[in-house]
Design a protein around this motif. Structure first.
Motif, mmCIF file in Angstrom:
data_model
loop_
_atom_site.group_PDB
_atom_site.id
_atom_site.type_symbol
_atom_site.label_atom_id
_atom_site.label_comp_id
_atom_site.label_asym_id
_atom_site.label_seq_id
_atom_site.Cartn_x
_atom_site.Cartn_y
_atom_site.Cartn_z
ATOM 1 N N ASN A 1 6.711 12.813 128.660
ATOM 2 C CA ASN A 1 7.941 11.951 127.635
ATOM 3 C C ASN A 1 7.399 10.581 127.553
ATOM 4 O O ASN A 1 7.438 9.994 126.280
ATOM 5 C CB ASN A 1 9.085 12.118 128.456
ATOM 6 N N GLU A 2 6.592 9.842 128.266
ATOM 7 C CA GLU A 2 5.842 8.624 127.807
ATOM 8 C C GLU A 2 4.875 8.425 126.655
ATOM 9 O O GLU A 2 4.869 7.854 126.056
ATOM 10 C CB GLU A 2 5.508 7.812 129.221
ATOM 11 N N TYR A 3 4.175 9.588 126.895
ATOM 12 C CA TYR A 3 3.262 9.904 125.939
ATOM 13 C C TYR A 3 3.778 10.138 124.527
ATOM 14 O O TYR A 3 3.355 9.537 123.571
ATOM 15 C CB TYR A 3 2.314 11.170 126.366
ATOM 16 N N LYS A 4 4.971 11.086 124.594
ATOM 17 C CA LYS A 4 5.903 11.517 123.399
ATOM 18 C C LYS A 4 6.022 9.888 122.841
ATOM 19 O O LYS A 4 6.080 9.784 121.498
ATOM 20 C CB LYS A 4 7.007 12.410 123.786
ATOM 21 N N ASN A 5 6.695 9.080 123.444
ATOM 22 C CA ASN A 5 7.278 7.597 123.091
ATOM 23 C C ASN A 5 6.162 7.005 122.486
ATOM 24 O O ASN A 5 6.597 6.402 121.576
ATOM 25 C CB ASN A 5 8.075 7.021 124.237
ATOM 26 N N ARG A 6 5.199 6.956 123.198
ATOM 27 C CA ARG A 6 4.146 6.236 122.527
ATOM 28 C C ARG A 6 3.705 6.856 121.251
ATOM 29 O O ARG A 6 3.226 5.914 120.320
ATOM 30 C CB ARG A 6 2.846 6.000 123.453
ATOM 31 N N TYR A 7 3.475 8.002 121.053
ATOM 32 C CA TYR A 7 3.106 8.697 119.799
ATOM 33 C C TYR A 7 4.143 8.535 118.769
ATOM 34 O O TYR A 7 3.886 8.417 117.514
ATOM 35 C CB TYR A 7 2.913 10.180 120.026
ATOM 36 N N MET A 8 5.615 8.566 119.136
ATOM 37 C CA MET A 8 6.504 8.269 118.141
ATOM 38 C C MET A 8 6.479 6.726 117.504
ATOM 39 O O MET A 8 6.650 6.717 116.233
ATOM 40 C CB MET A 8 7.837 8.449 118.469
ATOM 41 N N LYS A 9 5.716 6.131 118.383
ATOM 42 C CA LYS A 9 5.779 4.475 117.868
ATOM 43 C C LYS A 9 4.705 4.674 116.963
ATOM 44 O O LYS A 9 4.815 3.715 115.930
ATOM 45 C CB LYS A 9 5.654 3.530 119.059
ATOM 46 N N LEU A 10 3.568 5.274 117.319
ATOM 47 C CA LEU A 10 2.455 5.300 116.189
ATOM 48 C C LEU A 10 2.574 5.953 114.833
ATOM 49 O O LEU A 10 2.505 5.625 113.762
ATOM 50 C CB LEU A 10 1.122 6.020 116.995
#
Length: 603
Positions: A244-253
């Motif tokens: 989920n943390e990986y997903k959140n970082r990707y959404m910021k990108l």
């Protein structure tokens, strides 16, 4: 940029690819520029003749003029199509030179790193984790390749196109040129800043992905422990949290990336509007023709991608420099395990340790202190002791995986440092304590010790290691694949395959480093009886915590905390009533207890 200087030797090696690439880029740009001038002539032809065509009214003259007019336009269209086709051909040649060059350098660089990794001492691998080593030879090299391929190609394209187009545009109309190019520097700077944000967020994502991959790898590697302790649900929750943390970082990108193309389209549209507006005023002044406006729009479109790529290229170069710096850190590591005289000869197996002391360089732990012993050719030496007493360190020093800190080791009367590493290690058969089998067939794992292994030699080695009967029971016999690290085999089977691998080398010195720890006493005795014949006329070092393994040796060393506390034969040590006898009696009682338990279970 100085870190990228390491790549100059490869650019020099493939200089003809680079030179041809520059030539093909220049030619392809010529074929990109000429169509703009053809379009200008076509527009001017239409503008100059449309009124004349209308003056003729309906009739034969108008029809004839229409035919000539249509033929001329068709010729212009065919010429543009031909030029576009030729440009495509030379763009293909460009990629076949510069991009192929980058792939060739990537291949060479990976080989250089891999070869260098293999030359580094064991201490290097104790200091660095496997994931970091893999990342530098894969991800970092890929980023360097982007610099050698796309960055160089688009950078050269930008330079050659500007050198060709800008002077020509100024020669037509300097005012229109300035207004047409006005948004392009803003575009380049905007892309540069957006790319920097993207790169920072990409690095954060990569770090998180690396951590996620490590977590998954550890979970699957330790799946037996995970299941045994019923931690599947807990592990799943941790994975979900990390994912989920990986997903959140990707959404910021993604939110930043969404600005990329709208920004490009906005500034391109602005450039076209300025070109049409300023061009229109220049046409009214009579300074240029309508064909020049069409020509300039094509020039602007030609320059948009090179200018846009400038920010992208800068970002690629920064990433490549950072990656090459990481690669250089390892390439600059030098091994201290080098031969003094490159001595090569057939070994007899005469080993002498004279006051040897050793401290692990990475931890500072003293593993050996004033160790002295001699093993004559054909003799066997058993080294026993508790965990951490320094047994494996002796094996590492004989293989010269490390160099001694104090004292000296001699092999056949010569200092061990004088021997060629390949010559020394090729004549030592080593069965490590931590058995490692490759994810391959049993046949190839055994043959790893000898390239020209015959079927008879392989079968005999398997029999000597007491693993032949197990192997032929498998459906595919010696062709059975053992899985990652030999996971499909039991601990004892893995050890015995590892012993067979050492036997086929027919070494002058055989080292068994606690290699029978995963087999029972009965199997151990069967293997040792088989090894008696192999150990004849061969120097053998048997490292074990079991006294039963030591009984067959001509000499026995008892180590404790890196020091020799006792040495002698089995009989003399038992008579001495020391540490060895204490270990002997303790293990003998444990074996008797196990046998009693087994008999009770059968009853």
């Amino acid at each position: 940029m100085k870190d990228l200087a390491h790549l100059n030797k490869y650019l020099l090696k493939y200089k003809f690819h680079l030179i041809l690439g520059i030539v093909f880029i220049a030619i392809s740009n010529v074929f990109a520029i000429v169509p703009a001038q053809v379009v200008r002539h076509a527009f001017d032809l239409v503008a100059e003749n449309i009124r004349l065509y209308q003056l003729f009214g309906e009739g034969d003259l108008q029809d004839r003029m229409y035919g000539q007019f249509a033929s001329a336009i068709l010729i212009y269209g065919g010429l543009i199509l031909a030029l576009a086709l030729l440009r495509g051909v030379f763009l293909f040649f460009t990629r076949q030179t510069i991009i192929v060059m980058s792939r060739l350098i990537e291949y060479d660089l990976k080989n250089e790193i891999y070869q260098h990794y293999q030359s580094l001492p064991l201490g290097f691998y104790r200091r660095n984790n496997t994931g970091d080593l893999m990342n530098r030879i894969s991800e970092d090299v890929s980023k360097v390749r982007m610099y050698l391929g796309p960055a160089i190609m688009y950078g050269l394209n930008l330079i050659t196109l500007f050198l060709m187009v800008i002077p020509f545009m100024f020669s037509v109309n300097s005012r229109l040129t300035l207004f047409a190019l006005l948004p392009l520097p803003v575009l380049s700077l905007s892309i540069y800043f957006v790319n920097n944000i993207i790169n920072k967020r990409s690095i954060a994502i990569q770090e998180k992905l690396s951590g996620l991959s490590t977590f998954v790898q550890e979970s699957f590697s330790g799946i037996r422990v995970l299941k045994a302790f019923v931690r599947e649900e807990d592990s799943g929750e941790k994975f979900s949290e990390a994912s989920n943390e990986y997903k959140n970082r990707y959404m910021k990108l993604v939110s930043v990336q969404s600005l990329f193309f709208p920004l490009i389209m906005l500034l391109i549209g602005l450039s076209v509007i300025l070109t049409i507006y300023v061009g229109g005023t220049e046409v009214m002044k009579g300074a240029i023709t309508t064909g020049n406006i069409a020509e300039f729009i094509i020039y602007v479109n030609l320059l948009v991608w090179p200018v846009t790529s400038l920010g992208w290229i800068s970002s690629i170069i920064q990433q490549a420099a950072a990656s090459q710096k990481r690669i250089n850190e390892f390439l600059e590591e030098q091994t201290n395990i080098v031969s003094q005289k490159e001595l090569e000869k057939d070994l007899k197996g005469h080993l002498i340790f004279d006051g040897v002391g050793f401290v692990y360089p990475d931890s500072g732990i003293q593993a050996l202190d004033n160790i002295s012993f001699e093993v004559k050719p054909g003799e066997s030496l058993a080294i026993i002791g508790t965990t951490g007493s320094g047994k494996t360190t002796i094996a590492n020093l004989i293989l010269r995986l490390y160099d001694v800190a104090e004292g000296q080791i001699q092999v056949d009367g010569e200092p061990i440092q004088d021997y060629s590493l390949e010559n020394l290690r090729s004549q030592v058969g080593y069965v490590p304590q931590d058995v490692f089998l490759f994810s391959d067939s049993i046949r190839n794992n055994i043959a790893f010790g000898k390239a020209d292994l015959t079927e008879e030699q392989m079968i005999q080695a398997a029999k000597d290691a007491d693993v032949y009967e197990n192997i032929i029971e498998f459906p595919e016999s010696f062709a059975t694949r053992v899985g990652e690290r030999g996971i499909t085999l039991s601990g004892g089977q893995k050890q015995r395959v590892s012993i067979a691998r050492a036997i086929v080398k027919n070494p002058s010195i055989m080292i068994l480093d606690d290699s029978l720890s995963a087999v029972d006493t009965k199997t151990e005795n069967a293997i040792l009886n088989s090894l008696k014949r192999i150990m004849e006329n061969r120097t053998s070092i048997i490292i074990s915590h079991r006294v039963s393994s030591a009984k067959l040796a001509d000499k026995i060393l008892v180590l404790d905390d890196g020091k020799i506390v006792e040495q002698g034969t089995n009989e003399s040590l038992l008579a001495a009533n020391g540490v060895y006898k204490e270990l002997y009696e303790k293990q003998l009682k444990a074996e008797e207890s196990d046998e009693t338990t087994a008999v009770s279970d059968q009853a």
